[in-house]
Design a protein around this motif. Structure first.
Motif, PDB file in Angstrom:
ATOM      1  N   ALA A  27     -72.190  73.121  19.827  1.00 27.88           N
ATOM      2  CA  ALA A  27     -72.900  73.698  18.529  1.00 27.88           C
ATOM      3  C   ALA A  27     -74.143  73.842  18.666  1.00 27.88           C
ATOM      4  N   ASP A  28     -75.121  73.284  19.645  1.00 28.91           N
ATOM      5  CA  ASP A  28     -76.364  73.774  19.798  1.00 28.91           C
ATOM      6  C   ASP A  28     -76.863  75.077  20.078  1.00 28.91           C
ATOM      7  N   ASN A  29     -77.594  75.650  19.081  1.00 28.45           N
ATOM      8  CA  ASN A  29     -77.933  77.122  18.633  1.00 28.45           C
ATOM      9  C   ASN A  29     -76.587  77.815  18.407  1.00 28.45           C
ATOM     10  N   GLY A  30     -75.650  77.334  17.866  1.00 25.22           N
ATOM     11  CA  GLY A  30     -74.296  78.075  17.623  1.00 25.22           C
ATOM     12  C   GLY A  30     -74.191  78.144  16.315  1.00 25.22           C
ATOM     13  N   THR A  31     -73.110  78.461  15.766  1.00 25.66           N
ATOM     14  CA  THR A  31     -72.910  78.518  14.343  1.00 25.66           C
ATOM     15  C   THR A  31     -71.485  77.520  13.966  1.00 25.66           C
ATOM     16  N   LEU A  32     -71.629  76.915  12.965  1.00 25.03           N
ATOM     17  CA  LEU A  32     -70.345  76.034  12.527  1.00 25.03           C
ATOM     18  C   LEU A  32     -69.433  76.901  11.664  1.00 25.03           C
ATOM     19  N   ARG A  33     -68.324  76.607  12.067  1.00 29.22           N
ATOM     20  CA  ARG A  33     -67.357  77.209  11.070  1.00 29.22           C
ATOM     21  C   ARG A  33     -66.452  76.075  10.113  1.00 29.22           C
ATOM     22  N   MET A  34     -66.347  74.871  10.802  1.00 26.86           N
ATOM     23  CA  MET A  34     -65.769  73.893  10.196  1.00 26.86           C
ATOM     24  C   MET A  34     -66.403  72.525  10.672  1.00 26.86           C
ATOM     25  N   PRO A  35     -66.992  71.718   9.955  1.00 32.15           N
ATOM     26  CA  PRO A  35     -67.701  70.723  10.534  1.00 32.15           C
ATOM     27  C   PRO A  35     -66.755  69.616  11.318  1.00 32.15           C
ATOM     28  N   ASP A  52     -70.368  79.042  19.729  1.00 26.13           N
ATOM     29  CA  ASP A  52     -71.510  78.718  20.512  1.00 26.13           C
ATOM     30  C   ASP A  52     -72.512  79.881  20.629  1.00 26.13           C
ATOM     31  N   ARG A  53     -73.587  79.602  21.191  1.00 26.94           N
ATOM     32  CA  ARG A  53     -74.691  80.500  21.306  1.00 26.94           C
ATOM     33  C   ARG A  53     -74.319  81.521  22.141  1.00 26.94           C
ATOM     34  N   PHE A  54     -73.298  81.610  22.768  1.00 22.02           N
ATOM     35  CA  PHE A  54     -72.641  82.951  23.432  1.00 22.02           C
ATOM     36  C   PHE A  54     -71.815  83.763  22.673  1.00 22.02           C
ATOM     37  N   GLY A  55     -71.158  83.085  21.468  1.00 21.41           N
ATOM     38  CA  GLY A  55     -70.364  83.949  21.129  1.00 21.41           C
ATOM     39  C   GLY A  55     -68.849  83.658  21.128  1.00 21.41           C
ATOM     40  N   VAL A  56     -68.706  82.411  21.805  1.00 29.29           N
ATOM     41  CA  VAL A  56     -67.350  81.722  22.179  1.00 29.29           C
ATOM     42  C   VAL A  56     -67.035  80.752  21.140  1.00 29.29           C
ATOM     43  N   ALA A  57     -65.837  81.082  20.381  1.00 32.21           N
ATOM     44  CA  ALA A  57     -65.203  80.424  19.596  1.00 32.21           C
ATOM     45  C   ALA A  57     -64.574  79.080  20.241  1.00 32.21           C
ATOM     46  N   TRP A  58     -64.639  77.777  19.492  1.00 33.61           N
ATOM     47  CA  TRP A  58     -64.467  76.424  20.033  1.00 33.61           C
ATOM     48  C   TRP A  58     -63.549  75.924  18.919  1.00 33.61           C
TER      49      TRP A  58
END
Length: 142
Positions: free
Chosen positions: A102-110, A125-131
């Motif tokens: 999540a570092d420098n990424g976007t949270l979708r669900m905590p 994540d910061r590279f646009g990959v959803a996890w």
């Protein structure tokens, strides 16, 4: 049969795979540039240092990727419609991996407890990959 994810990046594959190695552990066993290809002289100078193929092995699992190039049939539009799922054994590992990705990424669900999981969370994540990070609850005895 093996089924592996192959991610396409817009010029930052090397940085993404170094990031994933730090977050997930494992070993980068391949990081080949377009300039290393046998037809290197036919490659435009602008893409010679871009990644043609990367391979990260984590606990026997493989993640692969490369950079898009202007020669690809379609322009780069990002990674859409897919999430990588990381299944872990403990809530502590879930928290560690989630926080790292999540570092420098976007949270979708905590990251939190759900009816099926000790911990589950979603991020980009910061590279646009959803996890999706998932630490399942033990199945009740049957």
């Amino acid at each position: 049969m093996l089924l592996n994810a192959y991610l396409i990046f817009d010029g930052d594959c090397r940085a993404a795979f170094e990031f994933y190695r730090r977050c997930l552990g494992g070993e980068i066993v391949a990081m080949h540039t377009y300039g290393e290809a046998p037809a290197e002289e036919a490659m435009p100078a602008a893409v010679r240092d871009k990644i043609m193929h990367a391979r990260l092995v984590v606990d026997g699992q493989v993640l692969m990727g490369s950079d898009n190039t202007p020669e690809c049939p379609a322009p780069y539009e990002g990674i859409k419609g897919v999430s990588l799922t990381l299944g872990v054994d403990t809530p502590e590992e879930a928290e560690r991996r989630f926080d790292a990705l999540a570092d420098n990424g976007t949270l979708r669900m905590p990251l939190q407890e759900t009816f099926w999981a000790e911990r589950f969370g979603m991020l980009v994540d910061r590279f646009g990959v959803a996890w999706m990070i998932n630490c399942e609850k033990e199945a009740p005895p049957s």
